[in-house]
Write a protein that holds these residues in place. Structure first.
Motif, PDB file in Angstrom:
ATOM      1  N   GLN A 175       0.847  -1.187   0.000  1.00  0.00           N
ATOM      2  CA  GLN A 175       0.000   0.000   0.000  1.00  0.00           C
ATOM      3  C   GLN A 175       0.883   1.237   0.000  1.00  0.00           C
ATOM      4  OE1 GLN A 175      -3.317  -0.005  -0.411  1.00  0.00           O
ATOM      5  NE2 GLN A 175      -3.113  -2.225  -0.582  1.00  0.00           N
ATOM      6  N   PRO A 176       0.839   2.087  -1.007  1.00  0.00           N
ATOM      7  CA  PRO A 176      -0.041   1.992  -2.165  1.00  0.00           C
ATOM      8  C   PRO A 176       0.323   0.780  -3.023  1.00  0.00           C
ATOM      9  CG  PRO A 176       1.549   3.745  -2.505  1.00  0.00           C
ATOM     10  CD  PRO A 176       1.751   3.227  -1.098  1.00  0.00           C
ATOM     11  N   ILE A 209      -0.864   0.384  -9.297  1.00  0.00           N
ATOM     12  CA  ILE A 209      -1.245   1.784  -9.498  1.00  0.00           C
ATOM     13  C   ILE A 209      -0.190   2.492 -10.353  1.00  0.00           C
ATOM     14  CG2 ILE A 209      -1.527   4.017  -8.343  1.00  0.00           C
ATOM     15  CD1 ILE A 209      -2.756   2.457  -5.987  1.00  0.00           C
ATOM     16  N   CYS A 210       1.064   2.141 -10.141  1.00  0.00           N
ATOM     17  CA  CYS A 210       2.157   2.831 -10.819  1.00  0.00           C
ATOM     18  C   CYS A 210       2.850   2.022 -11.904  1.00  0.00           C
ATOM     19  CB  CYS A 210       3.205   3.261  -9.796  1.00  0.00           C
ATOM     20  SG  CYS A 210       2.592   4.469  -8.592  1.00  0.00           S
ATOM     21  N   GLY A 217      -0.266   0.353 -14.790  1.00  0.00           N
ATOM     22  CA  GLY A 217       0.118   1.665 -14.284  1.00  0.00           C
ATOM     23  C   GLY A 217       1.105   2.340 -15.216  1.00  0.00           C
TER      24      GLY A 217
END
Length: 110
Positions: free
Chosen positions: A42-43, A47-48, A58
């Motif tokens: 987390q994160p 996401i990336c 991502g």
């Protein structure tokens, strides 16, 4: 320096190095690493990062399929952070970091 520091330091390096058995004596599994990559960090890594095996697309961080880092590079990046990527050494265990490093290196062909 006293010679007694060599053995504890060496043992610590062996047990914290990716690709080697950790304190439990077990090698990190690729499946455990996939879970860290897709769910536990987390994160979240997706996401990336782009990583086909994880269905991650991502676009903030490097495309891991193209970069194809080895275990040591992944472990260092996850542990210490790189650029805008945060360090995960306080939120993931050393076993989880070793597992995600093994996973990324394995699925990208390293």
């Amino acid at each position: 320096m006293r010679p007694g520091w060599i053995i504890p330091l060496t043992a610590g390096l062996l047990f914290s190095s990716p690709g080697l058995a950790g304190p439990s004596g077990e090698e990190p599994s690729v499946e455990e690493g996939r879970k860290v990559f897709t769910e536990l960090a987390q994160p979240g890594c997706p996401i990336c990062h782009t990583l086909a095996d994880a269905g991650a697309t991502g676009a903030i961080g490097p495309d891991l399929d193209e970069l194809a880092p080895d275990e040591a590079k992944v472990a260092a990046a996850v542990t210490n952070g790189v650029g805008i990527m945060p360090a995960f050494n306080e939120t993931l265990t050393s076993e989880q970091i070793a597992a995600v490093a093994r996973y990324v290196a394995t699925v990208t062909g390293q």
